[in-house]
Design a protein around this motif. Structure first.
Motif, PDB file in Angstrom:
ATOM      1  N   ALA A  33       0.826  -1.204   0.000  1.00 17.79           N
ATOM      2  CA  ALA A  33       0.000   0.000   0.000  1.00 17.79           C
ATOM      3  C   ALA A  33       0.867   1.264   0.000  1.00 17.79           C
ATOM      4  O   ALA A  33       0.559   2.229  -0.704  1.00 17.79           O
ATOM      5  N   ALA A  34       1.947   1.271   0.772  1.00 23.01           N
ATOM      6  CA  ALA A  34       2.834   2.441   0.795  1.00 23.01           C
ATOM      7  C   ALA A  34       3.448   2.672  -0.580  1.00 23.01           C
ATOM      8  O   ALA A  34       3.514   3.815  -1.059  1.00 23.01           O
ATOM      9  N   TRP A  35       3.867   1.596  -1.242  1.00 22.18           N
ATOM     10  CA  TRP A  35       4.424   1.726  -2.585  1.00 22.18           C
ATOM     11  C   TRP A  35       3.363   2.270  -3.545  1.00 22.18           C
ATOM     12  O   TRP A  35       3.643   3.169  -4.345  1.00 22.18           O
ATOM     13  N   TYR A  36       2.154   1.726  -3.445  1.00 26.58           N
ATOM     14  CA  TYR A  36       1.075   2.153  -4.343  1.00 26.58           C
ATOM     15  C   TYR A  36       0.728   3.624  -4.139  1.00 26.58           C
ATOM     16  O   TYR A  36       0.587   4.378  -5.105  1.00 26.58           O
ATOM     17  N   PHE A  37       0.578   4.049  -2.889  1.00 26.26           N
ATOM     18  CA  PHE A  37       0.222   5.445  -2.625  1.00 26.26           C
ATOM     19  C   PHE A  37       1.341   6.395  -3.045  1.00 26.26           C
ATOM     20  O   PHE A  37       1.076   7.485  -3.555  1.00 26.26           O
ATOM     21  N   ASN A  38       2.593   6.002  -2.847  1.00 28.40           N
ATOM     22  CA  ASN A  38       3.707   6.831  -3.320  1.00 28.40           C
ATOM     23  C   ASN A  38       3.677   6.970  -4.832  1.00 28.40           C
ATOM     24  O   ASN A  38       3.880   8.063  -5.373  1.00 28.40           O
ATOM     25  N   ARG A  39       3.434   5.867  -5.522  1.00 21.83           N
ATOM     26  CA  ARG A  39       3.367   5.906  -6.987  1.00 21.83           C
ATOM     27  C   ARG A  39       2.197   6.765  -7.455  1.00 21.83           C
ATOM     28  O   ARG A  39       2.324   7.564  -8.384  1.00 21.83           O
TER      29      ARG A  39
ATOM     30  N   ILE B  15       2.492  15.486  -6.958  1.00 19.60           N
ATOM     31  CA  ILE B  15       2.591  16.054  -5.614  1.00 19.60           C
ATOM     32  C   ILE B  15       4.018  15.859  -5.116  1.00 19.60           C
ATOM     33  O   ILE B  15       4.549  14.751  -5.121  1.00 19.60           O
ATOM     34  N   SER B  16       4.629  16.962  -4.697  1.00 23.79           N
ATOM     35  CA  SER B  16       6.035  16.905  -4.299  1.00 23.79           C
ATOM     36  C   SER B  16       6.201  16.166  -2.974  1.00 23.79           C
ATOM     37  O   SER B  16       5.307  16.149  -2.132  1.00 23.79           O
ATOM     38  N   LYS B  17       7.388  15.575  -2.820  1.00 23.45           N
ATOM     39  CA  LYS B  17       7.687  14.826  -1.601  1.00 23.45           C
ATOM     40  C   LYS B  17       7.949  15.801  -0.462  1.00 23.45           C
ATOM     41  O   LYS B  17       8.553  16.843  -0.641  1.00 23.45           O
ATOM     42  N   GLY B  18       7.459  15.430   0.685  1.00 29.09           N
ATOM     43  CA  GLY B  18       7.635  16.254   1.872  1.00 29.09           C
ATOM     44  C   GLY B  18       7.085  15.530   3.088  1.00 29.09           C
ATOM     45  O   GLY B  18       6.657  14.378   3.019  1.00 29.09           O
ATOM     46  N   MET B  19       7.096  16.243   4.198  1.00 28.31           N
ATOM     47  CA  MET B  19       6.659  15.630   5.437  1.00 28.31           C
ATOM     48  C   MET B  19       5.159  15.306   5.416  1.00 28.31           C
ATOM     49  O   MET B  19       4.739  14.242   5.883  1.00 28.31           O
ATOM     50  N   THR B  20       4.354  16.198   4.871  1.00 28.44           N
ATOM     51  CA  THR B  20       2.908  15.974   4.825  1.00 28.44           C
ATOM     52  C   THR B  20       2.575  14.795   3.938  1.00 28.44           C
ATOM     53  O   THR B  20       1.746  13.955   4.297  1.00 28.44           O
ATOM     54  N   ARG B  21       3.227  14.711   2.802  1.00 26.20           N
ATOM     55  CA  ARG B  21       2.983  13.585   1.907  1.00 26.20           C
ATOM     56  C   ARG B  21       3.440  12.278   2.553  1.00 26.20           C
ATOM     57  O   ARG B  21       2.742  11.273   2.478  1.00 26.20           O
ATOM     58  N   GLY B  22       4.603  12.277   3.177  1.00 22.07           N
ATOM     59  CA  GLY B  22       5.103  11.077   3.834  1.00 22.07           C
ATOM     60  C   GLY B  22       4.176  10.603   4.944  1.00 22.07           C
ATOM     61  O   GLY B  22       3.896   9.408   5.074  1.00 22.07           O
ATOM     62  N   LEU B  23       3.675  11.538   5.733  1.00 20.53           N
ATOM     63  CA  LEU B  23       2.751  11.188   6.806  1.00 20.53           C
ATOM     64  C   LEU B  23       1.426  10.686   6.240  1.00 20.53           C
ATOM     65  O   LEU B  23       0.850   9.728   6.761  1.00 20.53           O
ATOM     66  N   SER B  24       0.970  11.306   5.156  1.00 19.20           N
ATOM     67  CA  SER B  24      -0.278  10.861   4.523  1.00 19.20           C
ATOM     68  C   SER B  24      -0.146   9.446   3.986  1.00 19.20           C
ATOM     69  O   SER B  24      -1.052   8.627   4.162  1.00 19.20           O
ATOM     70  N   VAL B  25       0.971   9.156   3.338  1.00 18.89           N
ATOM     71  CA  VAL B  25       1.202   7.806   2.822  1.00 18.89           C
ATOM     72  C   VAL B  25       1.252   6.808   3.970  1.00 18.89           C
ATOM     73  O   VAL B  25       0.652   5.724   3.888  1.00 18.89           O
ATOM     74  N   PHE B  26       1.934   7.172   5.042  1.00 15.71           N
ATOM     75  CA  PHE B  26       2.024   6.281   6.196  1.00 15.71           C
ATOM     76  C   PHE B  26       0.651   5.980   6.787  1.00 15.71           C
ATOM     77  O   PHE B  26       0.307   4.829   7.052  1.00 15.71           O
TER      78      PHE B  26
END
Length: 86
Positions: free
Chosen positions: A20-26, A33-44
């Protein structure tokens, strides 16, 4: 009452989390959407929720476990852990 997760629950939910983490990142990469803390937390959080749901589904499929079986599983685990120590 608190129920211990089964071994299948732990294995399946761990595998599903990484998928799921791989899928949401892709998916977010494709959206630009640029990588950042908000995106990382959302994916998590999203991967955690999907993983938790898959673990609950595994427990539901396996059916209820009696308290005696749970205690026996715990005692066997403790014996194995205790036997592994020098």
């Amino acid at each position: 009452m608190f129920e211990l997760p089964s071994m299948w629950n732990i294995v399946v939910s761990t595998i599903v989390f990484f998928i799921a983490a791989w899928y949401f990142n892709r998916l977010l990469d494709e959206q630009g959407i640029s990588k950042g803390m908000t995106r990382g937390l959302s994916v998590f959080v999203l991967a955690y929720l999907v993983s938790w749901g898959s673990g609950e589904f595994v427990d539901w499929v396996q059916g209820p476990q009696s308290k005696a079986e749970a205690v026996q599983d715990i005692s066997q685990l403790l014996k194995q852990v205790g036997g592994a120590q020098p």
